[in-house]
Design an enzyme around this catalytic site. Sequence first.
Site, mmCIF file in Angstrom:
data_model
loop_
_atom_site.group_PDB
_atom_site.id
_atom_site.type_symbol
_atom_site.label_atom_id
_atom_site.label_comp_id
_atom_site.label_asym_id
_atom_site.label_seq_id
_atom_site.Cartn_x
_atom_site.Cartn_y
_atom_site.Cartn_z
ATOM 1 N N ASP A 199 0.814 -1.204 0.000
ATOM 2 C CA ASP A 199 0.000 0.000 0.000
ATOM 3 C C ASP A 199 0.858 1.269 0.000
ATOM 4 O O ASP A 199 1.801 1.381 0.787
ATOM 5 C CB ASP A 199 -0.881 -0.016 1.256
ATOM 6 C CG ASP A 199 -1.980 1.009 1.213
ATOM 7 O OD1 ASP A 199 -2.809 0.954 0.289
ATOM 8 O OD2 ASP A 199 -2.023 1.884 2.104
ATOM 9 N N GLU A 253 1.981 -0.384 -4.794
ATOM 10 C CA GLU A 253 0.954 0.563 -5.210
ATOM 11 C C GLU A 253 1.625 1.922 -5.252
ATOM 12 O O GLU A 253 2.063 2.451 -4.236
ATOM 13 C CB GLU A 253 -0.210 0.594 -4.217
ATOM 14 C CG GLU A 253 -1.378 1.366 -4.780
ATOM 15 C CD GLU A 253 -2.117 2.197 -3.749
ATOM 16 O OE1 GLU A 253 -3.223 2.655 -4.056
ATOM 17 O OE2 GLU A 253 -1.590 2.424 -2.644
#
Length: 555
Positions: A199, A253
């Site tokens: 993330d 990401e």
Amino acid sequence: MIRKWWKEQVVYQIYPRSFYDSNNDGIGDIKGIILKLDYLKLLGIDIIWISPHFDSPNEDNGYDIRNYKKVMEEFGTMEDFDLLLNEIHIRKMKLIIDLVVNHSSDEHNWFIESKSSKDNKYRDYYIWKAGDKNSPPNNWTSFFGGSAWEKDPISNDYYLHYFSKKQPDLNWENNKVREEVYDVMKFWLDKGIDGFRMDVIPFISKDQDFNNLSKKELLNPEKVYSSGPRLHEFLKEMNSKVLSKYDILSIGEAFGISEDTMIQLSDEREEELDLVFLFDIIRIGRENWIQNKWNLAQLKKLFNTQSSVDEFHWPTVFLNNHDNPRSVSKYGNDKDFRIKSAKLLAMLTLTQRGTPILYQGEEIGMTNYNFSELNQFDDLEVLGNLSKAISSGISKKEYILHLNKTSRDHSRTTMQWSSGKKGGFSNGNNNWFLSNPNHDRINVENDLNNEDSIFHFYRKLLQIRKQSKDLIYGHYFDLDPNHQNIFIYQRVGLKTTYLIILNMSDSLINYNFNNLTEYSLEFSNLNTKPRISSNQIELLAWDALMFKKIKYYDK
Ligand code: TEU
Ligand code: CA
């Protein structure tokens, strides 16, 4: 070009909360995922990525982790997780999990300790700064609205949070924090998981000058947040201490990064990450919650850029995830041509150069929700940005109009399994979130029973892809980058050349193309034969065709 399993396989993202509820408490869970593994296997999925399954107060649906080594109670137990992993491996699939280590929850023990006093040994696990009188240390903003700094009444210092104030950013300058992260990673890797989706990973390194952002930078703070000075150093360390010791897949990401950062992050020679998610394509026509205009030529240019990386890089291809609206509503036509345009988008996603990542519901053409009231939304981002919207002169009504094109909640409505109550997601009465009422038509049951469905289109295309290394590794050539309705490209492999022709519009188009007769039709979303003459093909709305041509025959 080095061949790797993760270049040849296809990923499917599950947002566990919305996927399938096995015990009727209204929240999707791990047992629910296990019950649907055969479904995913039938579709032809190789790698399953689950959004965070860790213990969390769910301020941001699990992207705020309270305990990295515990399973979220609503989702089940550690035994359930182990069973999931085992059932996935039995079916010859792989599992990657979501590593959220730019920030934790403010309810994580580290943070509770950290804020308890200035000399606590966990103080430096987070980023604390003294403010200036009554204003925060600098003008950095949070993605969920307001300042990125929150004042703590105990010490009067401020802590940094790029997302909600319940998601304090970890201090990666502190060696101990990095060791904790590596320890968490090893904990899950030693269970046998097959990798991580990381993330907002480019945000982990912070510029220690903490200078104010300029007016221009304030429009896209992610550009600054993702260019911290020690990012590559940290990732190289993580790679040498952890990633390199396992045969796994790491996907970063990479919200906000520049082309150069992307090139370095996933360069095979740099030993940082295997793949990155770039956001240019999925964010086209969207600036935060504001919808903008976009056109096909712009979109094709983005595909072109990401496909023309050199042999040391490999792109990812995706049109959906849990942070963005549904692809058929955005790039297709979810009214008059839903089925056809969803199939076209399947062809686009599965024939581009790169590892495809599908998102739950995409395989049956799930659409955006039609929101009419603010209180229908669940996402904290919606309320977080409301005051900003209002102060920029936008009415509530207009705000909702924008959100109907941009909100993250479109992808979070519950999975549509059947035409039954709440789309068969749960037999309970109180689901955590909405089910799109169009589940009466759009659902897995219908699609499984109909050979012509979107589901079976994905399934067949995945088979074709699996059987052709040329389609996977072939070079990419956009044959008509400026056309505003037609997307036509070749994938040129050692032996086979594929030609993909997509009419991304509601209109009939007679498209000139000279050498079509050299090709044979491999797959399409038409029910009829294509209408081809010597130098032209007639394309109806949302026609998608895939041709092939063999260069030579192996004896
Ligand atoms: O997302 C970061 C991101 O790229 C954005 O989508 C962001 O969430 C938002 O749209 C800013 O306007 C990741 C996760 O995918 C997202 O679900 C989390 O909320 C976020 O990080 C924080 O962990
Ligand atoms: Ca449940």
